[in-house]
Design an enzyme around this catalytic site. Structure first.
Site, short mmCIF file in Angstrom:
data_model
loop_
_atom_site.label_atom_id
_atom_site.label_comp_id
_atom_site.label_asym_id
_atom_site.label_seq_id
_atom_site.Cartn_x
_atom_site.Cartn_y
_atom_site.Cartn_z
N SER A 179 -3.52 -5.39 3.41
CA SER A 179 -3.68 -4.88 2.10
C SER A 179 -5.08 -4.99 1.62
CB SER A 179 -2.81 -5.42 1.09
OG SER A 179 -2.64 -6.55 1.28
N HIS A 207 1.56 -0.31 2.35
CA HIS A 207 0.32 0.39 2.14
C HIS A 207 0.30 1.72 3.21
CE1 HIS A 207 -1.70 -1.74 -0.71
NE2 HIS A 207 -1.06 -2.90 -0.07
N LYS A 238 3.28 2.30 -4.40
CA LYS A 238 2.20 2.45 -4.03
C LYS A 238 2.17 4.18 -3.82
CE LYS A 238 0.92 -2.20 -3.23
NZ LYS A 238 1.54 -3.26 -2.44
C1 LIG Z 1 2.04 -4.57 -2.79
C2 LIG Z 1 2.44 -5.18 -1.55
C3 LIG Z 1 3.86 -5.86 -1.80
C4 LIG Z 1 4.48 -6.16 -2.95
O1 LIG Z 1 5.13 -4.85 -3.32
P1 LIG Z 1 5.56 -4.63 -4.94
O2 LIG Z 1 6.25 -3.64 -4.97
O3 LIG Z 1 4.03 -4.39 -5.66
O4 LIG Z 1 6.20 -5.87 -5.49
C5 LIG Z 1 4.33 -6.34 -0.86
N1 LIG Z 1 3.83 -6.23 0.82
C6 LIG Z 1 2.63 -5.65 0.79
C7 LIG Z 1 1.89 -5.70 2.03
C8 LIG Z 1 1.89 -5.11 -0.40
O5 LIG Z 1 0.75 -4.45 -0.32
#
Ligand SMILES: *Cc1c(COP(=O)(O)O)cnc(C)c1O
Length: 392
Positions: A179, A207, A238
């Site tokens: 990320s 991602h 996302k």
């Molecule tokens: C954003 C993210 C999460 C958390 O997800 P949310 O739905 O925002 O709680 C978990 N793992 C990775 C790699 C992320 O980038």
């Protein structure tokens, strides 16, 4: 409580204090955000496919809100498991071509809940050093041994696998796309090691879901490795533009999680309108290929222009583009200078990233045009020269 003031002073002195700022969206323009009354091009959102304001999703959610109400009222195991959940999980099984799927309230709860349900005392988790914080927290919560391997260093992982050979259960866990760096895990090598050492493999596609694969299934599918991944995790917050997360895998895995994943058992189910909205987003993600194609094109252009200007942007190919500046103060000044130029891009500092690698993290979206991206790079270039990140 005096200690707290002192600790906060130390954080502030090291340019490490964080604070919350209000921002609002611009209706009809998902690529922009309003910050301190100024409209900024949003290069810090994870809305990669530009779905966060999609009219079809809005419509489905509004309808569900009126028929199902605002809240679900209980945990999924009580009376919160409303029809939209059942439909969504069926659609997930079809999309991922897996035996079963389970929706969680968000990615943080999925990771922390699933890892702590899979391993415990006497077990070991092998985790990439740059894995997301929710994975780290899941490991801590599980009380299993935490064997961190250097980022993408398969030799180091092998050493640790040998060292902990005799542990009861072994779990290898990785982000598919990291990320803060935007680079990919070496999934083919992880699959080989998992088989060699008899470990379980969990991949977090937060991602990469929606972005890789023919129908946006993720990087595992893109590489043809989906059948070698035991626990396939992704989020709806996302690329999907909504909120929530999923786990896909065998029926046995899902049956286990329904019984053991505490965030699923002890927390209220997502509002039905959210779940209905995710289902609509899932259809769009699968059908609207042009979104992925546009994202790749934007990504190629932006990376090429930054590289050409002389910046250190790492070696990834995802829509996460880190511009590494080094020290925390420069990263903060860079981010403020971008804001003055009408661009929202946050400075990422330790402990989110290792010391000395503070960076500006840009994330691209289908809503950014070539013209916008070219203009952004021209401004980044000027700021880079002014702050001494680039030498002229
Ligand atoms: C954003 C993210 C999460 C958390 O997800 P949310 O739905 O925002 O709680 C978990 N793992 C990775 C790699 C992320 O980038």
């Amino acid at each position: 409580m005096n200690w707290m003031e002192k600790e906060l002073e130390l954080l502030a002195d090291a340019s490490l204090e964080r604070s919350l700022h209000a921002s609002s969206s611009v209706s009809g323009a998902p690529g922009y955000t309003v910050h301190r009354e100024k409209v900024l091009l949003n290069m810090s959102s994870n809305d990669y496919l530009g779905l966060s304001q999609h009219p079809a999703i809005l419509e489905v959610m509004s309808e569900a809100l009126l028929t199902e109400g605002v809240g679900s009222g209980a945990s999924r195991l009580v009376t919160g498991n409303r029809l939209p959940y059942v439909r969504l999980e069926e659609a997930l099984v079809d999309w991922q071509n897996c035996e079963a799927a389970l929706v969680f309230a968000n990615g943080y709860m999925a990771n922390s809940g699933v890892i702590s349900a899979l391993v415990g005392r006497g077990d070991v988790v092998f985790s990439d050093q740059l894995n997301h914080a929710s994975i780290v927290d899941g490991i801590v919560l599980s009380r299993a041994e935490h064997a961190r391997y250097r980022h993408n260093d398969m030799e180091h992982l092998r050493t640790l696998l040998n060292k902990y050979r005799d542990k009861r259960r072994k779990l290898i866990v990785t982000d598919a796309v990291f990320s803060m760096d935007g680079d990919q895990a070496k999934l083919d090598e992880l699959v080989a090691l998992k088989h060699e050492y008899g470990a379980m493999l969990m991949v977090d596609e937060a991602h990469s879901g929606g972005i890789y694969g023919k129908r946006g299934e993720g990087l595992c599918h893109e590489l043809g490795l989906q059948n070698d991944v035991d626990i396939h995790m992704g989020t709806f917050s996302k690329s999907f533009g909504v909120y929530g997360a999923y786990i896909c895998g065998s029926s046995t895995l899902i049956r286990w999680l329904v019984n053991k994943a505490r965030p699923l058992i002890y927390s209220t189910a997502l509002p039905p309108s959210i779940v209905a909205g995710i289902s609509k987003a899932l259809i769009l993600v699968q059908e609207e290929h042009w979104r992925r194609e546009r994202l790749y094109a934007a990504n190629r252009l932006f990376r090429f222009l930054l590289f050409d200007a002389g910046f250190n942007i790492g070696g990834g190919d995802s829509p996460i583009v880190p511009l590494i500046v080094g020290d925390n103060d420069t990263a903060l000044r860079f981010s403020s200078a971008l804001e003055e130029e009408g661009i929202a891009a946050v400075a990422i500092r330790p402990p989110t990233v290792p010391d000395g690698t503070a960076r500006i993290r840009f994330s691209l979206s289908v809503v950014h045009t070539d013209t916008e991206l070219t203009n952004v790079v021209a401004r980044i270039h000027n700021i880079g020269l002014r702050l001494g990140v680039l030498s002229s």
